[in-house]
Scaffold this motif. Sequence first.
Motif, PDB file in Angstrom:
ATOM      1  N   TYR A  83      -7.781  14.828  36.614  1.00 61.81           N
ATOM      2  CA  TYR A  83      -6.528  14.401  35.984  1.00 61.81           C
ATOM      3  C   TYR A  83      -6.543  12.922  35.614  1.00 61.81           C
ATOM      4  O   TYR A  83      -7.124  12.091  36.324  1.00 61.81           O
ATOM      5  N   ASP A  86      -0.776  11.473  33.851  1.00 66.36           N
ATOM      6  CA  ASP A  86      -0.387  12.818  33.425  1.00 66.36           C
ATOM      7  C   ASP A  86       0.756  13.299  34.323  1.00 66.36           C
ATOM      8  O   ASP A  86       0.610  13.396  35.544  1.00 66.36           O
ATOM      9  N   TRP A 121      -5.273  21.854  33.275  1.00 62.49           N
ATOM     10  CA  TRP A 121      -4.164  20.916  33.498  1.00 62.49           C
ATOM     11  C   TRP A 121      -2.815  21.547  33.165  1.00 62.49           C
ATOM     12  O   TRP A 121      -1.823  21.257  33.815  1.00 62.49           O
TER      13      TRP A 121
END
Length: 543
Positions: A328, A332, A487
Motif C-alpha cells: 500500500y 491510500d 487494494w
Amino acid sequence: MKTNLKYIKGFLFSSILLGSFSCTKLKDDPYTTIISSELTVTDQSSAALLGAAYSNWRFVLLDWDGLWRAQELSADQEVIPGRPNGWVDGGVYKRIHDHKWTADEGIVVNTWGRTYAGITNCNRLIYQIETELIPLGARKEATIAELRALRASYYYVLCDIFGNVPIVTQFDLPEGFLPQQSTRKQVFDFIVKELTEAIPLLNEKNDASTYGKFNKWTAYTLLAKMYLNAQVYSGTAEWTKCIEACNAVINSNAGYRLEADQKNVFLTNNQNSKEIIFALPLDENYTNNWNAFDLHMQSLSPENQKTYNLLSAPWGGMAAIPQFISTYDSEDQRFRKNWIKGQQFAADGTPLVGTMGATKDKPLIYINEIPSIDFGESVHGLRLGKFEIKTGATVQLSNDFPLFRYADVLMMKAEALLRTGQADDAALIVTELRRRAFTGAPDKAVVTGAQLQMGSTYNYGRRDKDLSTTEGGANITFGRFLDELGWEFDQEGRRRQDMIRFGVFTTKSWFSHNADNNSDKNLYPIPRPEIAKNPNLTQNKGY
C-alpha cells in the motif's frame, strides 16, 4: 442493515410456506389442495417466496469454513496463524495456507453442500411454480427467470471452486438418483446460457423492491464475471463479451455509481449505497446463527471488546499478511480505513494492554509483522476492519455483504480493456476509482496505461522467521492491475480467483507458503463423501 425488514421477514414466510411443499409426495393431499388453490400471490409475497433460495448465498459465503475462507485464506492477503489462545485447530488453517488441503476439509465439504442446497431450493421453487403448486399468474415467467439466474450464481461458485460438477435442474427426481458429472466448460456454457436466456425477462428496477435480488443488472454483472474468467473456466478468452456485459450495467441508467468514500459501501447501514448491485442482507436480529457474519470476531484480539463495547469478546486469530500490507501507499485511504493497526484503545480512550501470551500487560499495538503461520502473539498482524464494526455489536455483524458492486463492474471492464491492448482506456477507469482513495494526495490517484502493464509491487517470496526468499512480482503480466484489484477488493472473498486469472496462485510464494507450481491446485478436490456415494463422479486431477 436494519431497515429492510420486509425482505428478511419474507425469508421467514417463505421458509414456512416451503415447508408445506418440501416433498413431491405430501401426506395431507387436502391441505396441499387448499394451499395451492387459495394462495393469492402479491408483489410482496412473490418476493418472499424466493427467500429460501436467496438465503443460501449467505450460508455459502459467510458461514464457518465456507467460500470466504476458501477464497481468502488460500491467497496472499489474509492468514490465521496460531495464537496464544489457540487457532491451530488441527492444522487446518496451515493446510489451507500451504495449499495442502484434503478432500475432507471443511471449506471443501461445506462449500459443496451449501451451494447445492441453494440449487435444490431454486429447483424446488421452479418445480412448484411450473406445476402451479405456487400459482403466480402473470408473474410466472419472470419469477422463473429470476430463479434461473440465481441458480446460475450458485453454479458459478461450483464452476470456480470445483470445476467439474453435476448440473441438476430438476426437483422431482426418482429416489436414489445419482447425477452425472459435467466438465468445467459444460458448466461454464450452462451458466452463460441460463443468464442470457433469463436477462430479457428480469426486472430492470434498482430500488427497494429489487434489493438483494437478481434484477437484470445483477445478471449482467454475473455474466461479465463469467466472461472475465472465461479463459480459466472454458479455455477460451471472452474479453470483448466481458466489456459488452459491463457496458450494459454502466449504460443502464439504473442509478449505480461509485460512493464518494469506499467506506460507505461497508457501513452497518449500507442498504442505501448506490454502489451495491447485489447484496446479501444481514441483520443481527434475524440472521442470528452463531457464525452468520463474524469476521470481526475471527480477527480482533479479545481485548478489543472494550474498543467497540462488543457483547462478546473476540477470538483474535485472522490478520493481514505483512507482505500485502507493505504494497500500500501510506496515503491510500483504503489502507488507512480498512485495516486496524497501531495502539488499541478502549471506547473511553484508555490504551489497551495485552491479556495473554508474551505481550500480557504490555501495550496492545498491532504491528505489520507475524513470525510464521505456526505462531503469532496478540500484537502480530493488522486486523480486518473494512466492514464497519458498530458499537455494541453482537457476534454477528448487521452490515449487508456486497457480493457485486459497481466498482467491480468498472474494474472488470478495465481489465478486459487492458488485455485487449487498450491500456490507456483502462487507466482512465482505474484512475476514477483511485481518486476517492487519494483525496489528500490527488496526484497519486493518476495511473497510466504503461504503469498497468508493469509487474506487481508485491514482494513475493517466503517471508517468515524460518525462511526468507525473494521472488518479487516484476514478472507477473499486468501485475500492477492485480495490485489494484487487491487494494480495492481486499476482505471481500475473491482474492484466490483473481490470483488464478493472473497466473500467480500456484507460482508465487508468500509468508509461510511455498510455491509448488502445481496448477491442479487451481481447483479444490471434490469432497470425499460425494465421491464415495456417487460412482458417477471422478475426482479432480491431482487429488
